[in-house]
Design a protein around this motif. Structure first.
Motif, PDB file in Angstrom:
ATOM      1  N   SER A 388      56.917 -10.142 100.206  1.00 23.06           N
ATOM      2  CA  SER A 388      56.617  -9.788  98.862  1.00 23.06           C
ATOM      3  C   SER A 388      57.469 -10.504  97.859  1.00 23.06           C
ATOM      4  N   SER A 389      57.102 -10.451  96.520  1.00 28.35           N
ATOM      5  CA  SER A 389      57.849 -11.066  95.651  1.00 28.35           C
ATOM      6  C   SER A 389      58.954 -10.147  95.025  1.00 28.35           C
ATOM      7  N   LYS A 390      58.774  -8.769  95.538  1.00 26.67           N
ATOM      8  CA  LYS A 390      60.016  -7.846  95.181  1.00 26.67           C
ATOM      9  C   LYS A 390      60.499  -6.958  96.254  1.00 26.67           C
ATOM     10  N   GLU A 391      61.570  -6.578  95.880  1.00 28.67           N
ATOM     11  CA  GLU A 391      62.302  -5.574  96.615  1.00 28.67           C
ATOM     12  C   GLU A 391      61.468  -4.378  97.175  1.00 28.67           C
ATOM     13  N   SER A 392      61.750  -3.570  98.191  1.00 29.29           N
ATOM     14  CA  SER A 392      60.918  -2.540  98.515  1.00 29.29           C
ATOM     15  C   SER A 392      61.301  -1.319  97.485  1.00 29.29           C
ATOM     16  N   ASP A 393      60.228  -0.713  97.390  1.00 31.39           N
ATOM     17  CA  ASP A 393      60.483   0.451  96.399  1.00 31.39           C
ATOM     18  C   ASP A 393      61.142   1.841  96.982  1.00 31.39           C
ATOM     19  N   SER A 394      61.583   1.693  98.223  1.00 32.25           N
ATOM     20  CA  SER A 394      62.151   2.676  98.969  1.00 32.25           C
ATOM     21  C   SER A 394      63.354   3.414  98.049  1.00 32.25           C
TER      22      SER A 394
END
Length: 555
Positions: A388-394
Motif C-alpha cells: 500500500s501507499s499508506k499505513e494500516s488504518d487499524s
C-alpha cells in the motif's frame, strides 16, 4: 426525559481468597526457606538450587506458578449490589433509546446507563453505538481496558436505574467469545485473563538462550481464533490484484530461519507506573522472549505474487490478523516497505516457532515476524498482506502504540501527529537474584547476577554494566551471544549476561544494570524523563533490592 439519579448504593463485592493456592504457596515458601538453610555453605542460593537438581526447581516453580495463576485469575469483581430507590427498566424499554435524539441507553450486568453525553468522549469512537439500546457486556468482555475500577466508576456516573431481574438472567447466558482459548501453563503471571496476557517468572526467563514456546510471553488483544489449516489461505493484495496461498504453497517457497527477540512495547511498564500511574497492562520485565522462527522471506512471497519492489507507490506493507471482535473489526498493523523489500530483509512469513508448528497463542498457522521491531507489528494469525501507499488504518496502528512526551495527557494527545512505534530502544533487566530476596555473598563479598539485554533495529549489545553502589562504580558483565548460527543478517536476538558483583558492607543492597548497544545508545538512569501516559518504552536502569545473609543467620 427521565431525571438522572446516580445509584449511591453501588458497591463492589470483596474478592474471595482461594485457599488451596494459598496453602501451596506457603508450602513452597517454607520449602524454599528450608533448602536455603541446608545449603548455607554453598556459594549462593542460585547454585544451591542448581546442585540439588532440576526436579525440585521445577516443582517449586510449578507451585509458585499455580499460586500466581490463581491469584491473577481472581479478576476484580464487577458484579454490583443492586442500587436501592431507583427505577427498574426492562430490555425492551432500553431498546427504545438507541439514538442521540431518543437518548442512548445501555445495560451492563444489573445496571442501566444513559450514556448520551458520554458517546462523544468514548476512546473507542463510535463503536459504542453498536450497543446502543442494548447490553454492552459482550463488547466490554473483549477489551481488558474496561476491567478496572476506574472505568467502572466512570460508568456508574451515568447510571439511571437497574435492569429487571428477568433480563439480567438472559444476559448471563451470552456467549463468551473467549470460550475456546488454548491451554496455558499455570506458571505464568497473568496480567489479563480475557484477552489473555501473561508473562513467565523473571527468574526462569534466561535459563536458556531460546525461550521455550511454553514460557514465551503472551500478548493477545482479542480472542484467539481457531484456524482450519486445510481451509486457511494467505491473501496477498497488490493494487487490484489478489493472490492466495495455502500452507502447502508457502511450504514450497525457500525458507530461512531467523532467531529474534520479540518485546512488548509495555515491557517493564509496572516500573513506570510505580513512578506515576499509567494506563495499560501492568507488565513486569518478562514481556520479552527469543525464539527461532522459520518460513519464507516476506520479500520472496510478495515478489512471487507479482510485486515490483521498486514501485514508488508501495511505501507500506499492511498485515491483517484473524483475531476479531464482535463487530468484525480485526487486529492489524503495518511496517515501512523498506523493512520488507530490501534484499537482506529478514522479515518472514513464519510457519514454525522453535522448529515446531506455531502455538495458537503465538499465531498459528502463520505469523509475520519483523525482527528488531515492537511486538505489535509482528502480527499473529496473519491472513492478508497488502502492498500500500499508506499505513494500516487499524486502531492499533493509528490510535495506540505511540509514544508521547511526559507532559502529554489523554486530553491533549494528538495521535495523528505521532509516528507509530517501530524499532525499540536499548534495554536490559536483572533476572537473578529475585527482587527483595535474600542471598549469601561469597567469601570475596560478591553475588552472582544474571540478566538479558537487547536493542531494536538489529543493533548488537556491546556492553552491560552492573552496579551495587548507585552507579559510583561498575562491573562489566560477561556477555553470552546466540550459540547457534542461522540466516539472520543482523543481531536480532538478545544478549544474556552474568557477573560476580562486588557488594559492600551492610545487609541491604540495590543492584542496577544498564546496557550499551552498537550505536552507543545507553539506558537513561531514571524513569522521570521517559515517563509517558501509556507506559511504553520503559528502559531506564533496571534495579532490584536484595538482602545479604551472613554467618550469624546460621543455626
Amino acid at each position: 426525559m427521565l431525571k438522572v439519579v446516580r445509584a449511591s448504593a453501588v458497591l463492589q463485592r470483596p474478592l474471595r481468597t482461594h485457599r488451596v493456592p494459598e496453602i501451596l504457596y506457603r508450602a513452597s515458601q517454607a520449602s524454599f526457606s528450608t533448602s536455603q538453610k541446608h545449603e548455607k555453605s554453598k556459594k549462593s542460593t542460585r547454585e544451591s538450587i542448581l546442585r540439588k537438581g532440576a526436579l525440585p526447581v521445577i516443582a517449586m516453580i510449578g507451585t509458585y506458578g499455580l499460586y500466581k495463576y490463581y491469584q491473577n485469575k481472581r479478576q476484580p469483581s464487577c458484579d454490583f449490589v443492586e442500587a436501592k430507590n431507583v427505577e427498574t427498566f426492562t430490555a425492551a424499554q432500553i431498546a427504545e433509546h438507541n439514538s442521540p435524539e431518543k437518548g442512548i441507553w445501555v445495560s451492563y450486568k444489573d445496571g442501566v446507563y444513559d450514556i448520551t453525553d458520554f458517546v462523544q468522549q468514548h476512546p473507542g469512537g463510535d463503536k459504542i453505538m453498536l450497543a446502543a439500546g442494548g447490553a454492552i457486556d459482550p463488547f466490554w468482555n473483549l477489551y481488558a481496558v474496561h476491567q478496572t475500577p476506574e472505568v467502572w466508576d466512570i460508568l456508574e456516573e451515568y447510571r439511571i436505574g437497574n435492569l429487571s431481574n428477568k433480563d439480567q438472567k438472559s444476559h448471563k447466558n451470552m456467549n463468551d467469545p473467549f470460550a475456546n482459548e488454548p491451554y496455558r501453563f499455570p506458571i505464568f503471571r497473568v496480567n489479563s485473563a480475557k484477552p489473555f496476557n501473561a508473562e513467565p517468572p523473571l527468574e526462569v526467563l534466561t535459563e536458556s538462550f531460546i525461550t521455550p514456546k511454553e514460557l514465551f510471553y503472551v500478548r493477545n488483544h482479542l480472542p484467539v481464533p481457531e484456524v482450519d489449516p486445510e481451509k486457511y489461505r494467505l491473501e496477498i493484495v497488490i493494487g487490484p490484484k489478489s493472490v492466495k496461498y495455502s500452507l502447502e504453497d508457502l511450504k514450497r517457497l525457500k525458507w530461512i530461519t531467523v532467531t529474534t527477540t520479540i518485546q512488548c512495547a509495555g515491557n517493564r511498564r509496572e516500573e513506570m507506573s510505580e513512578f506515576k500511574p499509567v494506563k495499560g497492562l501492568s507488565w513486569g520485565a518478562s514481556a520479552i522472549g527469543t525464539a527461532k522462527w522459520s518460513g519464507p522471506r516476506l520479500r520472496d512471497v510478495l515478489l512471487s505474487a507479482g510485486l515490483d519492489p521498486n514501485h514508488p507507490s508501495v511505501r507500506h506493507i499492511q498485515f491483517d490478523g484473524l483475531d476479531c471482535d464482535l463487530t468484525g473489526s480485526c487486529y492489524g498493523a503495518s511496517i515501512p516497505s523498506r523493512n520488507a523489500l530490501s534484499r537482506d530483509s529478514d522479515v518472514i512469513v513464519a510457519l514454525k516457532m522453535n522448529d515446531e508448528d506455531i502455538p495458537r497463542d503465538h499465531g498459528y498457522p502463520v505469523r509475520i515476524i519483523v525482527p528488531g521491531v515492537v511486538g505489535a507489528r509482528n502480527v499473529k494469525w496473519t491472513h492478508r498482506i497488502v502492498a500500500s501507499s499508506k499505513e494500516s488504518d487499524s486502531h492499533w496502528q493509528q490510535k495506540d502504540y505511540k509514544h508521547f512526551n511526559p507532559s502529554t495527557s489523554y486530553e491533549t494527545a494528538d495521535y495523528t501527529k505521532e509516528p507509530a512505534i517501530q524499532e525499540l530502544p536499548v534495554t536490559s533487566a536483572i533476572t537473578w537474584p529475585k527482587n527483595n530476596s535474600k542471598i549469601e555473598a561469597s567469601e570475596e563479598r560478591t553475588i552472582p547476577v544474571t540478566g538479558y539485554a537487547w536493542s531494536g533495529g538489529g543493533r548488537d549489545i556491546i556492553r552491560v554494566d552492573v552496579t551495587s553502589d548507585g552507579g559510583r562504580s561498575w562491573r562489566e558483565a560477561e556477555l553470552i551471544k546466540n550459540p547457534e548460527k542461522d540466516d539472520s543478517s543482523k543481531a536480532w536476538p538478545w544478549t544474556l549476561w552474568k557477573v560476580d558483583l562486588p557488594v559492600g558492607a551492610g545487609q541491604k543492597v540495590e543492584v542496577a544494570c544498564k546496557a550499551v548497544d552498537s550505536a552507543y545508545n545507553q539506558q537513561p538512569e531514571t524513569i522521570e524523563p521517559i515517563w509517558n501516559m501509556r507506559g511504553f518504552l520503559s528502559n531506564s536502569w533496571h534495579r532490584i533490592q536484595v538482602e545479604l545473609e551472613d554467618d550469624s543467620d546460621e543455626d
